[in-house]
Design an enzyme around this catalytic site. Structure first.
Site, PDB file in Angstrom:
ATOM      1  N   HIS A 169       0.540   0.865  12.010  1.00  0.00           N
ATOM      2  CA  HIS A 169       0.410   1.194  10.584  1.00  0.00           C
ATOM      3  C   HIS A 169      -0.329   2.506  10.390  1.00  0.00           C
ATOM      4  CE1 HIS A 169      -0.421   0.263   6.244  1.00  0.00           C
ATOM      5  NE2 HIS A 169      -1.474   1.031   6.498  1.00  0.00           N
ATOM      6  N   GLU A 170      -1.458   2.657  11.071  1.00  0.00           N
ATOM      7  CA  GLU A 170      -2.280   3.848  10.848  1.00  0.00           C
ATOM      8  C   GLU A 170      -1.639   5.105  11.435  1.00  0.00           C
ATOM      9  OE1 GLU A 170      -4.839   4.096   8.854  1.00  0.00           O
ATOM     10  OE2 GLU A 170      -4.610   1.982   8.368  1.00  0.00           O
ATOM     11  N   HIS A 173       0.931   6.574   9.195  1.00  0.00           N
ATOM     12  CA  HIS A 173       0.467   7.451   8.116  1.00  0.00           C
ATOM     13  C   HIS A 173       0.631   8.913   8.539  1.00  0.00           C
ATOM     14  CE1 HIS A 173      -1.024   4.831   4.999  1.00  0.00           C
ATOM     15  NE2 HIS A 173      -1.813   4.161   5.835  1.00  0.00           N
ATOM     16  N   TYR A 184      -1.449  10.511  -1.700  1.00  0.00           N
ATOM     17  CA  TYR A 184      -2.054   9.195  -1.578  1.00  0.00           C
ATOM     18  C   TYR A 184      -2.685   8.709  -2.887  1.00  0.00           C
ATOM     19  CZ  TYR A 184      -3.981   5.364   1.219  1.00  0.00           C
ATOM     20  OH  TYR A 184      -4.274   4.130   1.761  1.00  0.00           O
ATOM     21  N   GLU A 193       1.681   3.836   1.797  1.00  0.00           N
ATOM     22  CA  GLU A 193       1.258   2.584   2.421  1.00  0.00           C
ATOM     23  C   GLU A 193       2.462   1.738   2.834  1.00  0.00           C
ATOM     24  OE1 GLU A 193      -1.496   1.020   3.412  1.00  0.00           O
ATOM     25  OE2 GLU A 193      -2.644   2.849   3.069  1.00  0.00           O
ATOM     26  N   ASP A 266      -8.258   1.431  -6.281  1.00  0.00           N
ATOM     27  CA  ASP A 266      -7.388   1.532  -5.109  1.00  0.00           C
ATOM     28  C   ASP A 266      -6.477   2.756  -5.209  1.00  0.00           C
ATOM     29  OD1 ASP A 266      -6.126   0.722  -2.692  1.00  0.00           O
ATOM     30  OD2 ASP A 266      -4.595  -0.391  -3.802  1.00  0.00           O
ATOM     31  N   HIS A 271      -2.538   0.298  -2.165  1.00  0.00           N
ATOM     32  CA  HIS A 271      -2.337  -0.891  -1.338  1.00  0.00           C
ATOM     33  C   HIS A 271      -1.722  -2.028  -2.157  1.00  0.00           C
ATOM     34  CE1 HIS A 271      -5.566   1.176   0.998  1.00  0.00           C
ATOM     35  NE2 HIS A 271      -4.922   0.674   2.040  1.00  0.00           N
TER      36      HIS A 271
END
Length: 349
Positions: A169-170, A173, A184, A193, A266, A271
């Protein structure tokens, strides 16, 4: 393209707030926030130096070798403290080093073998991974240059490098950073995301040889500590059902555009609202019968999105990408109709 660098944390801020409010011990310590703030400040300082013409960012220029380098932060708030495992070196006894190194290798292999992408930037960017960041730090993040993992507090969250979901996932990015530069915040941030969850689950299913029916479609279940065992941070199959307990509260993700979050928290719901396109991807992958086919369509579309793309624009582009790939013989006939139906099912398009 101007590759906007943004720091992206795995555990959302609203989850961190609930944990701090509802627990004691390391998970509630103010140092959790200060460690995240230190990372954000370091990123801001680095970008400021870059803007003034000084050395850009924290990472050196890509070498084009796609090598992995794992560093031990030694429980400080610093990156690249001690290089403990460069590419090809023997395995260490540190389980977090092993996990970061091995999982990054799986991610690199997926992008190369499935999507024909050479590392994160498609030009051999080295994969820099920092473990043991902070003390009992309950998060992991991509900061535009490299990955950093906390060890977790061992009660609420476990070590973040152990999870292929988290690593994939990271690092994804970074793929989005170079492929489209999705800003973002608000819907473009939720798409940012979303694409990380798409690649996170696709890579996990690929590594585990799972079909869409066999997969659990959960994100973050592998990092749950003893007090949260059996929970997850997100469900792509049923957004809003990943968790419901006294520690984290209730999963706020909507599964339909009509119920989207419109507040300022957020980063405008990056997210929270990612659950809407996540559900669309799950529906498409399930009807196609192959998550990798769906991921190829989404990956193609990612390159044609612009930094401030909306959900509606993404839905149009994903359908167009499906049509193009059908014509090229890459994905099966009917894929475009399946994709459009999946977005319509979540109220987009």
């Amino acid at each position: 393209m101007n590759h906007t660098r943004t720091i992206c944390h795995f555990v959302p801020p609203y989850v961190q707030s609930e944990v701090s409010k509802n627990t004691d011990g390391a998970a509630a310590d103010k140092s959790q926030k200060s460690l995240s703030d230190a990372a954000r400040k370091r990123r801001g300082d680095a970008l400021g130096r870059s803007a003034r013409g000084a050395a850009p960012g924290l990472a050196p220029a890509p070498t084009g070798t796609s090598r992995r380098e794992v560093y031990d932060s030694a429980n400080t708030a610093n990156q690249r403290v001690t290089l403990v495992r460069p590419e090809g070196s023997p395995e260490t006894k540190d389980v977090e080093v092993i996990n970061a190194y091995d999982n990054a290798g799986v991610v690199r292999g997926y992008f190369k073998q499935v999507l024909n992408r050479d590392s994160i930037d498609n030009t051999g960017l080295d994969l820099i991974l920092n473990v043991h960041y902070g003390t009992a730090y309950n998060n992991a993040f991509w900061d535009g240059d490299e990955m950093t993992f906390g060890d977790g507090d061992g009660v609420i969250f476990a070590g973040f490098a152990r999870s292929l979901d988290v690593v994939a996932h990271e690092l994804a990015h970074g793929v989005t950073q170079y492929a489209s530069g999705l800003i973002y915040q608000k819907e473009s941030g939720a798409l940012n995301e979303h694409f990380s969850d798409v690649f996170g689950t696709s890579i996990t299913q690929w590594a585990n040889h799972e079909s869409p029916e066999q997969a659990d479609w959960l994100i973050g279940d592998e990092i749950m500590g003893p007090d949260l065992y059996g929970e997850a941070l997100r469900s792509m199959r049923h957004p809003g059902t990943a968790y419901d307990n006294p520690i984290l509260g209730k999963d706020p993700q909507p599964d339909h555009y009509a119920n989207r979050y419109t507040g300022t928290g957020d980063n405008g719901g990056v997210h929270i609202n990612s659950g809407i396109p996540n559900r669309a991807f799950y529906l498409a992958a399930t009807e196609l019968g192959d998550t990798l086919v769906a991921a190829r369509i989404w990956y193609h579309a990612l390159h044609f999105l612009v930094p401030n793309s909306t959900f509606a624009q993404a839905a149009v582009q994903v359908a167009e990408s499906a049509r193009i790939l059908v014509k090229a013989g890459v994905v099966p006939k009917g894929a475009a109709q399946i994709v459009r139906g999946a977005w319509h099912a979540v109220g987009v398009g």
